[in-house]
Scaffold this motif. Structure first.
Motif, short mmCIF file in Angstrom:
data_model
loop_
_atom_site.label_atom_id
_atom_site.label_comp_id
_atom_site.label_asym_id
_atom_site.label_seq_id
_atom_site.Cartn_x
_atom_site.Cartn_y
_atom_site.Cartn_z
N ASN A 157 -131.65 -23.87 2.61
CA ASN A 157 -130.34 -23.53 3.14
C ASN A 157 -130.33 -23.77 4.65
N VAL A 158 -129.43 -24.63 5.12
CA VAL A 158 -129.31 -24.99 6.53
C VAL A 158 -127.99 -24.43 7.06
N GLU A 159 -128.07 -23.58 8.08
CA GLU A 159 -126.88 -22.95 8.65
C GLU A 159 -126.81 -23.27 10.15
N ASN A 160 -125.63 -23.63 10.60
CA ASN A 160 -125.38 -23.89 12.01
C ASN A 160 -125.16 -22.55 12.72
N VAL A 161 -126.09 -22.16 13.58
CA VAL A 161 -126.01 -20.87 14.27
C VAL A 161 -125.63 -21.02 15.74
N MET A 162 -125.18 -22.21 16.14
CA MET A 162 -124.76 -22.40 17.52
C MET A 162 -123.40 -21.74 17.77
N GLU A 163 -123.14 -21.42 19.03
CA GLU A 163 -121.86 -20.82 19.40
C GLU A 163 -120.78 -21.90 19.47
N LYS A 164 -119.59 -21.51 19.07
CA LYS A 164 -118.47 -22.45 19.11
C LYS A 164 -118.06 -22.70 20.55
N GLN A 165 -117.88 -23.96 20.92
CA GLN A 165 -117.58 -24.35 22.30
C GLN A 165 -116.30 -25.18 22.32
N GLY A 166 -115.17 -24.51 22.40
CA GLY A 166 -113.90 -25.24 22.48
C GLY A 166 -113.59 -25.95 21.17
N THR A 167 -112.77 -26.97 21.25
CA THR A 167 -112.36 -27.73 20.07
C THR A 167 -113.47 -28.69 19.67
N GLY A 168 -114.06 -28.45 18.52
CA GLY A 168 -115.13 -29.30 18.02
C GLY A 168 -116.47 -29.06 18.65
N GLY A 169 -116.56 -28.20 19.66
CA GLY A 169 -117.84 -27.92 20.29
C GLY A 169 -118.72 -27.07 19.42
N GLY A 170 -120.02 -27.31 19.48
CA GLY A 170 -120.98 -26.56 18.68
C GLY A 170 -121.24 -27.15 17.32
N ALA A 171 -120.50 -28.17 16.92
CA ALA A 171 -120.72 -28.80 15.62
C ALA A 171 -121.90 -29.76 15.69
N VAL A 172 -122.59 -29.92 14.58
CA VAL A 172 -123.70 -30.86 14.47
C VAL A 172 -123.51 -31.69 13.21
N THR A 173 -124.12 -32.84 13.20
CA THR A 173 -124.13 -33.71 12.02
C THR A 173 -125.56 -33.86 11.55
N VAL A 174 -125.84 -33.39 10.35
CA VAL A 174 -127.18 -33.47 9.77
C VAL A 174 -127.38 -34.88 9.24
N ASN A 175 -128.32 -35.60 9.82
CA ASN A 175 -128.57 -36.98 9.41
C ASN A 175 -129.46 -37.08 8.18
N TYR A 231 -125.23 -25.60 4.45
CA TYR A 231 -125.37 -26.58 3.38
C TYR A 231 -126.70 -26.33 2.69
N ARG A 232 -126.75 -26.60 1.39
CA ARG A 232 -127.96 -26.31 0.62
C ARG A 232 -128.50 -27.60 -0.01
N TYR A 233 -129.82 -27.72 0.04
CA TYR A 233 -130.53 -28.86 -0.56
C TYR A 233 -131.56 -28.34 -1.55
N LEU A 234 -131.88 -29.15 -2.55
CA LEU A 234 -132.82 -28.75 -3.59
C LEU A 234 -133.88 -29.84 -3.75
N PHE A 235 -135.16 -29.43 -3.75
CA PHE A 235 -136.28 -30.35 -3.90
C PHE A 235 -137.18 -29.86 -5.03
N SER A 236 -137.77 -30.83 -5.72
CA SER A 236 -138.78 -30.55 -6.74
C SER A 236 -140.14 -30.99 -6.19
N VAL A 237 -141.07 -30.04 -6.11
CA VAL A 237 -142.41 -30.31 -5.59
C VAL A 237 -143.39 -30.27 -6.76
N ASN A 238 -144.09 -31.39 -6.96
CA ASN A 238 -145.00 -31.52 -8.10
C ASN A 238 -146.38 -31.95 -7.63
#
Length: 458
Positions: A200-218, A268-275
């Motif tokens: 589970n990946v959560e954006n914990v940055m503070e909001k900075q104006g319009t669109g500020g604080g947003a990130v794009t996970v590559n 956002y949540r991701y799921l992995f299988s480790v074998n």
């Protein structure tokens, strides 16, 4: 960052003052010492963080000529701003000579980044031999370092020069490094040699104006430890269904959802299988406490700043089995009805506890799994379904995890079976099984009497 907020100082040593007050010593000095007594201009240090520059500002770099790294079309922020773990901290170091008729002699520049746990030397192109700066001239360099720790950091810059002896000035720039993304893991065992890891990946940055604080996970990848392999599990959503049907046109909402953009507070949540990758690792299985690996995540912020963060090491959790005696609905102690669920991972944990006891040289380890469950019985590749009234052969693996050899007998009692019975002898002598992992296999034939789910024990 403008250097006006930082402190600097220079100091003359006692030995240099002594040479100045005694002319006879100066007369007998070497040519190099005489050269050290020549006056020099005082250099000016400018430090700015290379982050989120703006274009079209003619005032930027006004003190610099066109031959330097920064041009007059760049405007850097007047403070170090918000810095997060995983980003590459880059700073511009500029040393200027504002004198019109004197040179800066014997210039040396060094920089260090002090983190909460250590001090790191930042290399630059000014680390070589001392140099001189002509009047109205300057030198510059860029230092960079990827940030790996949370907490206060200090950029320490020291400039040395020769003017009636060795002198220096130091400046310190303090800034705080925070976490941009909160990564949490949930691990579920899915067999003796398989674990499902939910990220589970959560954006914990503070909001900075319009669109500020947003990130794009590559990208989000799970880096497993040696002997394991990880694979991301993706559900078949509408996008994949359209691609499979040959219609690859996506709506604007679908494109936005798939770009990985996270506003402050979103997750956002991701799921992995480790074998287990190798045959030997699969045979041993994944036991409680084994390291599975860690998550590596890369992201971009609004102005293109790239960052990479890692999660803590993910470990295999214990099974839901409890060694504490529980009271059943009939009031009997549950220890008489203990059994190992196939592919729950419990038999792997028992084997790992037994191996640890053997390596430590202990004969008894009260309360451990191998003492609570000294014998485990587990089917080897059992069929997922069997036909009614048709005998089906199943191989059973019996392992002695205790520290003593045991003479065992397999008893498949009719009172402990529901919906299935044994075809043939229900009591089988196994003989003596060696301690600490000794095992044997035995084949039994099962006949299903009714349809549905069933269980058996003995």
């Amino acid at each position: 960052m403008s250097s006006s907020s930082a402190s600097s100082y220079s100091q003359t040593t006692d030995s240099e003052a002594a040479r100045t007050s005694h002319p006879k010593r100066v007369a007998s000095a070497t040519p190099l010492a005489l050269d050290d007594m020549v006056a020099s201009a005082i250099p000016t240090l400018k430090v700015m963080r290379l982050q989120a520059p703006q274009l079209g500002q003619p005032s930027a770099g006004a003190l610099l000529s066109s031959t330097h790294l920064l041009s007059s079309t760049l405007l850097l922020p007047d403070s170090f701003g918000v810095i997060h773990v995983g980003e590459t901290f880059s700073a511009y170091l500029g040393v200027l000579n504002s004198s019109l008729d004197m040179s800066v002699r014997g210039l040396t520049v060094s920089s260090q980044l002090q983190t909460p746990s250590r001090r790191i030397v930042l290399p630059s192109r000014l680390d070589n031999t001392p140099c001189d700066i002509l009047p109205c001239g300057g030198v510059d360099a860029v230092v960079s370092r990827r940030l790996e720790e949370v907490g206060p950091h200090i950029l320490r810059v020291e400039v040395g020069y020769i003017s009636n002896g060795s002198k220096s000035l130091r400046k310190f720039y303090r800034f705080n490094v925070t976490v941009p993304l909160n990564i949490t893991e949930t691990v579920t065992r899915s067999g003796d040699a398989t674990c499902l890891v939910s990220i589970n990946v959560e954006n914990v940055m503070e909001k900075q104006g319009t669109g500020g604080g947003a990130v794009t996970v590559n990208s989000v990848a799970f880096e497993p430890t040696a002997g394991l392999v990880a694979k991301e599990i993706k559900c078949l959503d509408e996008n994949n269904h359209n691609n499979a049907m040959g219609t690859s046109q996506l709506s604007a909402v679908q494109l936005y959802d798939s770009c990985g953009r996270l506003e402050p507070g979103e997750c956002y949540r991701y799921l992995f299988s480790v074998n287990a990758e190798s045959e030997a690792a699969a045979l041993r299985g994944i036991a409680f406490g084994d390291d599975l690996g860690q998550v590596c995540l890369t992201y971009h912020k609004a102005m293109g700043e790239r960052g990479k963060v890692y999660s803590s090491v993910v470990v295999c959790p214990p099974t839901s089995f409890s060694s504490q005696g529980q009271t059943s609905s009939s009031g009997d102690n549950a220890t008489s009805s203990k059994f190992v669920v196939h592919r729950s991972g419990l038999s792997v944990d028992v084997a790992a506890a037994s191996a640890q006891r053997s390596m430590s040289g202990q004969r008894n380890n009260e309360g451990s799994l191998d003492e609570t469950l000294p014998i485990t019985v587990e089917p080897i590749d059992p069929p997922s379904t069997i036909k009614l009234s048709v005998p089906e052969q199943v191989s059973l693996l019996i392992v002695n995890h205790s520290s003593q050899p045991m003479n065992l007998q397999l008893q498949m009692r009719l009172s402990d079976m529901t919906g299935v019975v044994i075809c043939g002898s229900s009591f089988v002598g196994l003989g003596e099984i060696p301690p600490s992992g000794g095992s044997c296999t035995v084949d039994v034939r099962l006949v299903a009497l009714v349809a549905g789910f069933f269980f058996l024990k003995g």
